[in-house]
Write an enzyme that holds these catalytic residues in place. Sequence first.
Site, PDB file in Angstrom:
ATOM      1  N   LYS A  23       0.838  -1.206   0.000  1.00  0.00           N
ATOM      2  CA  LYS A  23       0.000   0.000   0.000  1.00  0.00           C
ATOM      3  C   LYS A  23       0.868   1.249   0.000  1.00  0.00           C
ATOM      4  O   LYS A  23       0.462   2.286  -0.549  1.00  0.00           O
ATOM      5  CB  LYS A  23      -0.958   0.001   1.199  1.00  0.00           C
ATOM      6  CG  LYS A  23      -0.340   0.205   2.567  1.00  0.00           C
ATOM      7  CD  LYS A  23      -1.402   0.143   3.646  1.00  0.00           C
ATOM      8  CE  LYS A  23      -0.811   0.389   5.033  1.00  0.00           C
ATOM      9  NZ  LYS A  23      -0.363   1.778   5.231  1.00  0.00           N
ATOM     10  N   SER A  24       2.045   1.175   0.568  1.00  0.00           N
ATOM     11  CA  SER A  24       2.941   2.331   0.562  1.00  0.00           C
ATOM     12  C   SER A  24       3.350   2.687  -0.865  1.00  0.00           C
ATOM     13  O   SER A  24       3.332   3.858  -1.258  1.00  0.00           O
ATOM     14  CB  SER A  24       4.194   2.041   1.399  1.00  0.00           C
ATOM     15  OG  SER A  24       3.866   1.832   2.752  1.00  0.00           O
ATOM     16  N   ARG A 126      -3.815  12.363  15.296  1.00  0.00           N
ATOM     17  CA  ARG A 126      -2.441  12.164  14.849  1.00  0.00           C
ATOM     18  C   ARG A 126      -1.824  13.489  14.409  1.00  0.00           C
ATOM     19  O   ARG A 126      -2.489  14.334  13.815  1.00  0.00           O
ATOM     20  CB  ARG A 126      -2.395  11.142  13.715  1.00  0.00           C
ATOM     21  CG  ARG A 126      -2.843   9.759  14.158  1.00  0.00           C
ATOM     22  CD  ARG A 126      -2.771   8.751  13.038  1.00  0.00           C
ATOM     23  NE  ARG A 126      -1.397   8.511  12.605  1.00  0.00           N
ATOM     24  CZ  ARG A 126      -1.070   7.656  11.645  1.00  0.00           C
ATOM     25  NH1 ARG A 126      -2.021   6.969  11.017  1.00  0.00           N
ATOM     26  NH2 ARG A 126       0.193   7.489  11.293  1.00  0.00           N
ATOM     27  N   SER A 172       8.036  11.762  11.244  1.00  0.00           N
ATOM     28  CA  SER A 172       7.413  10.853  10.275  1.00  0.00           C
ATOM     29  C   SER A 172       7.980  11.114   8.900  1.00  0.00           C
ATOM     30  O   SER A 172       7.984  12.257   8.434  1.00  0.00           O
ATOM     31  CB  SER A 172       5.891  11.032  10.254  1.00  0.00           C
ATOM     32  OG  SER A 172       5.312  10.263   9.214  1.00  0.00           O
ATOM     33  N   SER A 173       8.411  10.048   8.237  1.00  0.00           N
ATOM     34  CA  SER A 173       8.901  10.191   6.866  1.00  0.00           C
ATOM     35  C   SER A 173       7.767  10.538   5.906  1.00  0.00           C
ATOM     36  O   SER A 173       8.010  10.961   4.773  1.00  0.00           O
ATOM     37  CB  SER A 173       9.593   8.905   6.413  1.00  0.00           C
ATOM     38  OG  SER A 173       8.668   7.826   6.362  1.00  0.00           O
ATOM     39  N   SER A 200      12.982   6.181   9.219  1.00  0.00           N
ATOM     40  CA  SER A 200      12.326   5.411   8.150  1.00  0.00           C
ATOM     41  C   SER A 200      12.835   5.833   6.772  1.00  0.00           C
ATOM     42  O   SER A 200      12.067   5.960   5.820  1.00  0.00           O
ATOM     43  CB  SER A 200      10.805   5.572   8.234  1.00  0.00           C
ATOM     44  OG  SER A 200      10.308   5.144   9.483  1.00  0.00           O
ATOM     45  N   ASP A 317       7.630   0.042  11.288  1.00  0.00           N
ATOM     46  CA  ASP A 317       6.306  -0.570  11.205  1.00  0.00           C
ATOM     47  C   ASP A 317       6.311  -2.016  11.697  1.00  0.00           C
ATOM     48  O   ASP A 317       5.251  -2.582  11.986  1.00  0.00           O
ATOM     49  CB  ASP A 317       5.790  -0.540   9.761  1.00  0.00           C
ATOM     50  CG  ASP A 317       5.173   0.796   9.387  1.00  0.00           C
ATOM     51  OD1 ASP A 317       4.917   1.619  10.291  1.00  0.00           O
ATOM     52  OD2 ASP A 317       4.943   1.025   8.185  1.00  0.00           O
TER      53      ASP A 317
END
Length: 432
Positions: A23-24, A126, A172-173, A200, A317
């Site tokens: 999904k990434s 978030r 967060s990347s 990441s 993850d």
Amino acid sequence: MTARTVRRANGPVVADVAVPPSKSIANRALICAALAAGESEITGLAPGDDTNAMIACLTALSIPVGVEERDGVLVGNVIGTGGSLPVGPIQLDTRLAGTTSRFITAVAALGPGPYTIDGEPPLRSRPMGPLHDSLHSLGARLEPGEEWGHLPVTVSGPLGGADAIVMPGDVSSQYVTALMLIAPMIRGGISLGLSTDLVSRPYVEITKSVMAAFGASEVSVGERHITVAAGAYEATAYTVEPDASSASYPLAAAAIVGGAVSVKGLGRGSLQGDATFCDVLERMGCIVTVGETDTVVMRRRDTPLRGIDIDMADISDLVPTMAVVATQATTPTKITGVGFIRGKESDRLGDLAGELAKLGADIDVDPDGLTIRPTDMLHGARLETHHDHRLAMAFGLLGLVVDGLEIADPQVVTKSWPGFWDALDEIPARNT
């Protein structure tokens, strides 16, 4: 909602497992195709909620995405608009998808607006601040619905560009990727400085690779500096490889129970940093074979698992997967470098440790990770998922070796792997 009880393995596992496409990668490819001019074909769309949310948002922005199934594989046909977006107001519902919410917020800043990006309550909590700050620096107008740096937010462009922008790299990347993806459409491109080390990093390298496949190849990724040249995406045909994060669960099953599991389609040429998880399992005592097109993990049941010390900043993850494998090791495991994952779908340190403790696991939350010590006192319990698909799937693995383990809200796995529970049911040996 009915809880899920996992069928315990009666003996070593032996299975060939097909995992969903990444999904990434799929969501990156969808953005590149949407910003290209012309029709792109993406083979291997991930079937989960995150991809569905992305497609729904692109459709709302008048970027048609047609999806059909060919030989069991989802194929998307995207009619890109070259970065041209319709005048709002338009509502963009990103549901529970953190990746989609961040990428779509950046894309929205390219158009005249107004576009309101929102999601379900867990997503509203978030953090989005570094991305919102950067888009503001580039000339976008952002109006928070409640609190700056959180959803909902109303975005209007266009972007005017900036000589340089700076954001933290250790949160967060996805913030970095969001800016990289829209950078070719910005006058002058982007010069992005990172005030802290990039976490990441493999995900940023995935972004660079997917962008290059769509014709945006002038991208430089350094330790503290990323540049993307202005230009244009080109419509193309793109194939998405199997998801290495999802592959971690069946491969970990072989480590936990003993036996052998093969994941087809995930070989040594994988773009994904999470594919290196098999190397981690090898350090713990498994036998690993990585071929051109598949990965196999084996463990003899007379070979105990060893605990290890590991910095998981680049494969964060997989911390839940690693933690459940560590409960079956004969020596302690110490996970470091992942303090930033407390702001994921769940608090992936505190929530993870709290639920595993219900089973009797000996686990401590450290400032930047976890310490898991061996115990033979694990017992059944009902575990909450905290709206987190990765916790649910990792907890499911322990059901292979712990009687009476129940997973609350098992449907949360639809975020990335709707067929996970069926796949897990097929892994245990029935008669040995």
